[in-house]
Design a protein around this motif. Structure first.
Motif, PDB file in Angstrom:
ATOM      1  N   LYS A  77      -5.478 -62.256  72.400  1.00  0.00           N
ATOM      2  CA  LYS A  77      -4.447 -62.840  71.744  1.00  0.00           C
ATOM      3  C   LYS A  77      -4.884 -64.143  70.980  1.00  0.00           C
ATOM      4  O   LYS A  77      -4.074 -64.839  70.671  1.00  0.00           O
ATOM      5  N   GLN A  79      -5.840 -66.044  68.176  1.00  0.00           N
ATOM      6  CA  GLN A  79      -5.603 -65.920  66.701  1.00  0.00           C
ATOM      7  C   GLN A  79      -6.256 -66.744  65.740  1.00  0.00           C
ATOM      8  O   GLN A  79      -6.558 -67.901  65.991  1.00  0.00           O
ATOM      9  N   VAL A  81      -6.110 -66.918  61.824  1.00  0.00           N
ATOM     10  CA  VAL A  81      -5.530 -65.981  60.508  1.00  0.00           C
ATOM     11  C   VAL A  81      -6.322 -66.413  59.369  1.00  0.00           C
ATOM     12  O   VAL A  81      -6.407 -65.710  58.387  1.00  0.00           O
ATOM     13  N   THR A  82      -7.421 -67.242  59.133  1.00  0.00           N
ATOM     14  CA  THR A  82      -8.246 -67.423  58.201  1.00  0.00           C
ATOM     15  C   THR A  82      -9.189 -66.387  58.086  1.00  0.00           C
ATOM     16  O   THR A  82     -10.147 -66.152  57.314  1.00  0.00           O
ATOM     17  N   ASN A  84      -8.556 -63.152  59.120  1.00  0.00           N
ATOM     18  CA  ASN A  84      -7.903 -61.660  59.177  1.00  0.00           C
ATOM     19  C   ASN A  84      -8.676 -60.734  58.275  1.00  0.00           C
ATOM     20  O   ASN A  84      -9.334 -60.961  57.521  1.00  0.00           O
ATOM     21  N   TYR A  85      -8.486 -59.414  58.994  1.00  0.00           N
ATOM     22  CA  TYR A  85      -9.011 -58.157  58.297  1.00  0.00           C
ATOM     23  C   TYR A  85     -10.366 -58.384  58.268  1.00  0.00           C
ATOM     24  O   TYR A  85     -10.893 -57.854  57.164  1.00  0.00           O
ATOM     25  N   ALA A 158      -4.733 -58.323  61.523  1.00  0.00           N
ATOM     26  CA  ALA A 158      -4.034 -59.162  60.432  1.00  0.00           C
ATOM     27  C   ALA A 158      -3.871 -60.581  61.030  1.00  0.00           C
ATOM     28  O   ALA A 158      -3.714 -61.571  60.195  1.00  0.00           O
ATOM     29  N   LEU A 159      -3.956 -60.924  62.157  1.00  0.00           N
ATOM     30  CA  LEU A 159      -4.035 -62.154  62.497  1.00  0.00           C
ATOM     31  C   LEU A 159      -5.263 -62.739  63.128  1.00  0.00           C
ATOM     32  O   LEU A 159      -5.526 -63.974  63.804  1.00  0.00           O
ATOM     33  N   ARG A 161      -7.387 -61.392  65.265  1.00  0.00           N
ATOM     34  CA  ARG A 161      -7.704 -61.183  66.478  1.00  0.00           C
ATOM     35  C   ARG A 161      -8.771 -60.198  66.652  1.00  0.00           C
ATOM     36  O   ARG A 161      -8.830 -59.228  65.789  1.00  0.00           O
TER      37      ARG A 161
END
Lengths: 375, 580
Positions: A77, A79, A81-82, A84-85, A158-159, A161
């Motif tokens: 968990k 994260q 977000v910078t 992501n994907y 998306a986050l 991870r």
């Protein structure tokens, strides 16, 4: 009309011993070791190559579900977000041009020099939109986002991870749900089927009618209502899978009891004063052990599949915990642009499903008494 | 000669004054001529259940009614002012009012008709409104006459408390004159908005409506549920309706506002799936589509990209009257959550196209209808808007420490909608960010997926800890949007109650501040400040939707979003299709 009669030929010794009295009559000694039920099943099971491969695949996946999440520094968990994907990137394989952390993006041609100069791999296509020169470019996303030294084997979600970590943890949770569901189903199915089959008569009629009524209720509706009411945790989902999952098991066990309960050895035991519980669990149920194991092996992939189905409907387990179904449900929404989020969970669930089914088939054949001693 | 110059000067002055007064609220003028020849506009849309304007529920239904049902006024993009303008549709002009703003009069055009030629006049409107307020029908949309615009006796008639229609403030004085008497004075913009676009205030085709009753008691009706039971009084006529698949509209050239609309035909495919809509657009089968977060990566540099601003502000509601958890009642705890809310990350990385919102009133809402001034651009709004998008980690930690000193470790459950991926991600992000900001020994955020309907019910009942929710509302009346925070609001989802707030709301919406522009604006800022102080919820995001238009659509606004009219899509020049 005269009848001609003749006397039979005289036989000195009408009967003779097949063996000379001097010969010792005895059974042949078995050259092979005595073999038990399970040993016999195992012998036939190991000859089924597909089942053996399936067994080892399952063993590997189960092992990875425990050690996989700890094979890198990312938590399930954690994260960021910078990033992501992020596409998948595996050391070694990246040199072959696969899983190399690259992706294709539509950009303005002018942006190539401005933003993608360092990360650009190739310009796939050039075209115009509304008079603006555009290009589809393949670029290394890891270089583009300034993390060239990082490796996310299965990419990120998306986050941001790590999907590798989340997938193996998800496998563990999916297996846990399947295991709980299977255990409860077996317990209820065996007890219910045993009572029906052993006692028969009115008890059986009433209990079977109840099963028919329950069987008539749409499974999905019951499961959804159950989860909506109790919330979507690991246990509620596992129990939701048990609401009707035990019916097949109970029918199978009932059939086994009908088959064995009138056997002579059972009658003998009853005559000697054995109680019902002894007869049920000691004398009859062991005959169904093969069926039980086979059904259990086949119930696990069914439970995993149903859990995934519920996750697709948004009834998966609570965030941030992953499961294979949750990961697939999240991934399929971005399948076109970020296929890695669907690809790896899909490969894994497919492998698990096929393996469990092959294993189940192998076990079924191995425990099939009609095949005993044939091979 | 001198007299002539003086006369000319007077005429010029009058013209200039008149032009200055009307600005963007103009009377009908001849619009620019549009291209000749057939023009087909192709779009995707959602399913509709009913086109009965008295009971519709969804935005998709409202969108269809916009085409096929006329109204007294209409709203268009005005190139001259680069703003919206109101024009007469079935009315010849904008309404006039008495001195205190309680009696409003519309003058209707001659020669108005339904698509089958049946006449529409002021009596049609009065009869339609009588049906709308019919207590037997209990129409869901009847509240249009006792919400922003409070028509005298309308609510009492709808509830069956009075039975004499003459006591209701709707009167057709003659075939061309329709008069409304209101309980409270009402700003002109509110009244105009209420009678704009197809919807509850559109006329009903009474003979058809009467034939659509399904029972003798006349309580059930299937008006607007099929092509045969859906008439047209608007700019377009519904000519094809394959339920849940396809709808087609043809322009009515005899409509008073026909010249404003460019497409001669509008075709709608019913497609609910986002990916399928995107695919249709990519294949050139439709002329525009919206883009959601995950697809934005692909199109972020696309030159066709334009952004639609929304009036919806999403917030994280906190049960500030919780009986179980005292820390939720502690304003320090709530302020800590407010100042630690990572709005930039949520909007930039999860939603990608949204706007960080530390405020309550959306930036799309207009505070001055005459000038088009948006509330958030006003000085009073700027004065109450928190700096740095409301993010101040040090301040948040200070507040949380104060709460921690009183309550110890706080375990809070955050409910997210089980069908929303983005809200789920926001929940997961907040769990991490809050626990990182305050420490896991101080706060433990537990996530819980909940169906959105259940979540809103829980919020209304006060049986939750923290949950997401959003309010939207009309663009033209930010004051009336504040009704959701008043103490007696029927569907209230927050637990904020303040007599001071309620009084200010009443004054701004129904009282002495209605015609006082500055004071009314100040009142709105004060209401917003009260909510900032009490923190019954933590606003974090205003939605903004990216759209792509095909090359054949030349947006009249140049791609700029204009409050009230958006991109002026149907006024925009449209190239013919290759097959046209």
């Amino acid at each position: 009309m005269s009848i001609k009669t003749s006397s039979p030929p005289k036989i000195r010794k009408p009967f003779e011993f097949a063996h000379d009295r001097s010969q010792q009559l005895k059974d042949d000694k078995f050259e092979t070791e005595p073999i038990g039920f399970f040993e016999d099943a195992m012998l036939r099971f190991v000859k089924n190559k597909a089942s053996i491969v399936a067994f080892w695949l399952i063993a590997f996946i189960v092992l990875m579900s425990f050690i996989g999440p700890y094979m890198n520094e990312y938590g399930y968990k954690d994260q960021n977000v910078t990033i992501n994907y992020m596409p998948s990137r595996v050391p070694g394989l990246e040199r072959l041009g696969i899983l190399d952390g690259s992706k294709v993006r539509r950009v303005r041609y002018s942006s190539i020099a401005e933003k993608y100069q360092e990360s650009l791999i190739e310009i796939v296509r050039e075209y115009e939109i509304s008079g603006v020169r555009m290009a589809d470019i393949r670029f290394n996303d890891y270089i583009y986002r300034g993390i060239a030294d990082k490796y996310y084997f299965f990419g990120t979600d998306a986050l941001g991870r790590d999907l590798w970590t989340r997938l193996w943890r998800g496998v563990r949770i999916s297996l846990l749900i399947a295991l709980i569901a299977m255990s409860v189903n077996i317990f209820i199915g065996v007890v219910y089927g045993a009572i029906c089959g052993y006692y028969g008569g009115t008890v059986d009629i009433v209990m079977q009618r109840f099963i028919e009524i329950l069987g008539g209720v749409p499974t999905i509706v019951v499961m959804i209502l159950f989860i909506l009411y109790y919330g979507s945790g690991i246990l509620p989902i596992a129990l939701a899978l048990c609401l009707k999952g035990w019916i097949g098991m109970s029918r199978m066990i009932r059939a086994q009891f009908y088959k064995y309960k009138r056997m002579e050895y059972v009658l003998a035991s009853r005559t000697l004063g054995a109680k019902d519980l002894t007869l049920i669990f000691r004398h009859i149920l062991p005959n169904a052990i093969g069926v039980l194991i086979t059904m259990a092996a086949l119930a696990i992939p069914r439970a995993i599949f149903q859990e995934s189905f519920l996750a697709y409907l948004g009834l998966g387990i609570q965030a941030p915990e992953p499961s294979i179904g949750i990961l697939l449900a999240e991934g399929q929404k971005v399948l076109i642009d970020h296929p890695h989020l669907t690809l790896f969970p899909a490969i894994l669930i497919s492998t698990l499903m096929i393996s469990f089914n092959l294993l189940g088939n192998g076990l079924r054949d191995a425990f099939d008494p009609t095949l005993r001693g044939i091979e | 000669m001198k007299k002539r110059y003086s006369l000319l000067l007077i005429v010029l002055t009058v013209i200039l004054v008149a032009a200055g007064c009307v600005n963007d609220v103009e009377v009908a003028v001849d619009p620019d001529p549009v291209d000749e020849g057939p023009r087909i506009f192709r779009k995707t849309a959602s399913r509709v259940t009913t086109l009965n304007q008295q009971i519709y529920e969804t935005t998709a239904e409202s969108s269809v009614m916009r085409f096929i049902y006329g109204n007294l006024l209409e709203r268009f993009y005005d190139e001259a002012t680069d703003n919206y303008k109101f024009v007469g549709f079935h009315a010849t002009d904008l309404p006039t009012r008495n001195d205190d703003g309680t009696v409003w009069t519309f003058t209707l055009r001659d020669g108005l008709s339904w698509d089958d030629g049946t006449v529409i006049d002021a009596y049609t409107y009065e009869e339609s409104y009588k049906t709308l307020l019919d207590p037997k029908l209990a129409n869901y949309r009847a509240n249009v006459f006792f919400d922003d615009v409070t028509v005298k006796g309308a609510e009492a008639y709808w509830k069956g408390e009075i039975t004499d229609w003459s006591e209701v403030g709707v009167k057709a004085l003659d075939a061309n004159t329709l008069e409304f008497t209101l309980e409270f004075p009402c700003p002109k913009i509110d009244l105009m908005v209420a009678f704009t676009r197809g919807g509850p205030t559109s006329p009903i085709k009474m003979d058809l409506f009467e034939s659509c009753f399904l029972d003798e008691e006349k309580t059930e009706n299937n008006y607007g549920t099929s092509l045969e039971t859906t008439p047209s009084s608007g700019a377009y006529k519904l000519v094809e309706w394959t339920r849940d698949q396809f709808r087609k509209y043809e322009k009515r050239e005899d409509s008073p506002v026909a010249a404003y609309y460019v497409p001669t035909t509008i075709e709608e495919r019913v497609v609910e799936d986002r990916s399928a809509r995107m695919q249709l657009f990519e294949n050139g089968d439709t002329d525009y589509c919206s883009i959601t977060g995950p697809d934005y990566d692909k199109y972020q540099e696309d030159p066709r990209l334009v952004f639609w601003e929304s009036t919806t502000v999403w917030s994280m509601f906190i049960n500030m009257t919780s009986e179980e958890k005292a820390f939720l009642r502690d304003v320090n705890f709530r302020k800590a959550l407010y100042y630690a809310m990572p709005r930039d990350i949520i909007t930039g990385n999860i939603y990608q196209t949204a706007i960080p919102a530390a405020y309550i009133v959306s930036s799309a809402k207009i505070a001055d209808a005459d000038t088009g001034l948006r509330y958030r651009d006003s000085e009073v709004a700027k004065a109450v808007t928190p700096q740095n998008n409301g993010y101040n980690l040090q301040l948040a930690q200070d507040y949380m420490q104060e709460a921690f000193a009183v309550h110890g470790k706080m375990v809070v459950q955050l409910d997210y909608f089980d069908t929303s991926d983005n809200l789920k991600r926001v929940g997961e992000l907040l769990e991490q960010e809050y626990e990182k900001a305050f420490g896991t020994d101080v706060i433990d955020v537990v996530l819980q997926a909940v169906p959105w309907q259940t979540s809103y019910e829980n919020m209304e009942n006060g049986t939750y800890d923290i949950a997401f929710g959003g309010w939207s509302g009309g663009e033209f009346n930010p004051w009336s949007g504040m009704v959701v925070y008043t103490s007696d609001y029927a569907s209230k989802i927050d637990q904020f109650k303040s007599e001071e707030f309620d009084d200010l709301y009443d004054r701004a919406v129904k009282g002495d501040l209605i015609f006082k522009t500055e004071e009314r604006l100040q009142a709105l800022a004060e209401m917003e400040q009260m909510l900032f102080d009490a923190v019954p919820f933590v606003p974090f995001m205003q939605t903004r939707t990216p759209y792509l238009f095909s090359d054949r659509v030349h947006l009249i606004t140049g791609g700029k979003y204009v409050s009230g009219v958006g991109f002026g899509i149907y006024q925009s020049k449209l190239d013919p299709l290759a097959t046209e």
